[in-house]
Design a protein around this motif. Structure first.
Motif, PDB file in Angstrom:
ATOM      1  N   GLY A 236      17.990  36.476  35.910  1.00  0.00           N
ATOM      2  CA  GLY A 236      16.725  35.780  36.064  1.00  0.00           C
ATOM      3  C   GLY A 236      16.338  34.988  34.827  1.00  0.00           C
ATOM      4  O   GLY A 236      15.412  34.179  34.875  1.00  0.00           O
ATOM      5  N   ALA A 237      17.030  35.223  33.712  1.00  0.00           N
ATOM      6  CA  ALA A 237      16.725  34.514  32.470  1.00  0.00           C
ATOM      7  C   ALA A 237      17.116  33.039  32.585  1.00  0.00           C
ATOM      8  O   ALA A 237      18.062  32.679  33.280  1.00  0.00           O
ATOM      9  N   ILE A 238      16.382  32.195  31.869  1.00  0.00           N
ATOM     10  CA  ILE A 238      16.680  30.769  31.819  1.00  0.00           C
ATOM     11  C   ILE A 238      17.534  30.511  30.579  1.00  0.00           C
ATOM     12  O   ILE A 238      17.166  30.899  29.468  1.00  0.00           O
TER      13      ILE A 238
ATOM     14  N   THR B 262      31.803  36.342  31.801  1.00  0.00           N
ATOM     15  CA  THR B 262      31.645  35.500  32.990  1.00  0.00           C
ATOM     16  C   THR B 262      30.311  35.801  33.657  1.00  0.00           C
ATOM     17  O   THR B 262      29.968  36.964  33.864  1.00  0.00           O
ATOM     18  N   LEU B 263      29.576  34.746  33.994  1.00  0.00           N
ATOM     19  CA  LEU B 263      28.313  34.917  34.673  1.00  0.00           C
ATOM     20  C   LEU B 263      28.167  33.885  35.780  1.00  0.00           C
ATOM     21  O   LEU B 263      28.836  32.847  35.772  1.00  0.00           O
ATOM     22  N   GLN B 264      27.326  34.201  36.729  1.00  0.00           N
ATOM     23  CA  GLN B 264      27.027  33.276  37.807  1.00  0.00           C
ATOM     24  C   GLN B 264      25.624  32.748  37.552  1.00  0.00           C
ATOM     25  O   GLN B 264      24.698  33.524  37.285  1.00  0.00           O
ATOM     26  N   VAL B 265      25.480  31.415  37.606  1.00  0.00           N
ATOM     27  CA  VAL B 265      24.200  30.790  37.309  1.00  0.00           C
ATOM     28  C   VAL B 265      23.829  29.785  38.389  1.00  0.00           C
ATOM     29  O   VAL B 265      24.692  29.243  39.074  1.00  0.00           O
TER      30      VAL B 265
ATOM     31  N   ALA C 175      19.660  26.442  33.396  1.00  0.00           N
ATOM     32  CA  ALA C 175      20.167  27.268  34.489  1.00  0.00           C
ATOM     33  C   ALA C 175      19.468  28.620  34.480  1.00  0.00           C
ATOM     34  O   ALA C 175      18.942  29.060  33.454  1.00  0.00           O
ATOM     35  N   ARG C 176      19.500  29.282  35.624  1.00  0.00           N
ATOM     36  CA  ARG C 176      18.959  30.634  35.761  1.00  0.00           C
ATOM     37  C   ARG C 176      20.125  31.575  36.016  1.00  0.00           C
ATOM     38  O   ARG C 176      20.970  31.319  36.872  1.00  0.00           O
ATOM     39  N   VAL C 177      20.184  32.661  35.263  1.00  0.00           N
ATOM     40  CA  VAL C 177      21.257  33.639  35.426  1.00  0.00           C
ATOM     41  C   VAL C 177      21.045  34.381  36.743  1.00  0.00           C
ATOM     42  O   VAL C 177      19.999  34.988  36.963  1.00  0.00           O
ATOM     43  N   VAL C 178      22.054  34.327  37.619  1.00  0.00           N
ATOM     44  CA  VAL C 178      22.005  35.043  38.894  1.00  0.00           C
ATOM     45  C   VAL C 178      22.554  36.452  38.703  1.00  0.00           C
ATOM     46  O   VAL C 178      21.935  37.436  39.111  1.00  0.00           O
TER      47      VAL C 178
ATOM     48  N   THR D 256      22.897  23.828  41.980  1.00  0.00           N
ATOM     49  CA  THR D 256      24.192  24.339  42.400  1.00  0.00           C
ATOM     50  C   THR D 256      24.407  25.710  41.750  1.00  0.00           C
ATOM     51  O   THR D 256      23.917  25.958  40.651  1.00  0.00           O
ATOM     52  N   THR D 257      25.107  26.580  42.435  1.00  0.00           N
ATOM     53  CA  THR D 257      25.445  27.886  41.888  1.00  0.00           C
ATOM     54  C   THR D 257      26.911  27.868  41.483  1.00  0.00           C
ATOM     55  O   THR D 257      27.766  27.507  42.284  1.00  0.00           O
TER      56      THR D 257
END
Length: 112
Positions: free
Chosen positions: A68-70, A16-19, A6-9, A29-30
């Motif tokens: 942006g990190a994977i 909690t993070l959105q990816v 996943a890529r960090v959005v 999927t986000t």
């Protein structure tokens, strides 16, 4: 156990993070992901010092694992919390984010 790249959005708060998750076959999927096993201060706390602690926890997470990190997400089927966020272990640069935030003293182990 399911593993996904996943890529960090964005970081919502310290735990909690959105990816954007790559499901394979050009399907993405986000989702909002809650880090497993930890609890960090909430961003919208009514007590000022707790809100500052929450912003600090998010900043520490964001500095180590920038947007942006994977990352690699490990979760189990139907593992969601009350807010419909998936609860998962998130690995960045061979480091478990939950363990990292506990080591940096910005999150604590979650107690039921």
């Amino acid at each position: 156990m399911f593993n996904y790249k996943a890529r960090v959005v964005r970081w919502i708060d310290g735990d909690t993070l959105q990816v954007e998750i790559d499901l394979g076959f050009y399907v993405q999927t986000t989702q909002k992901i809650r880090l497993a096993r930890i609890d960090a201060p909430e961003m919208h706390d009514t007590v000022a010092y707790r809100e500052r602690q929450a912003k600090h926890a998010r900043a520490v997470a964001r500095k180590f694992c920038p947007e942006g990190a994977i990352v690699t997400i490990t979760t189990t089927k139907q593992n969601k919390d009350q807010y419909a966020r998936y609860i998962a272990e998130v690995i960045y640069n061979d480091t478990n984010m939950s363990d990292y935030l506990i080591d940096k003293n910005v999150a604590k182990l979650y107690k039921k």
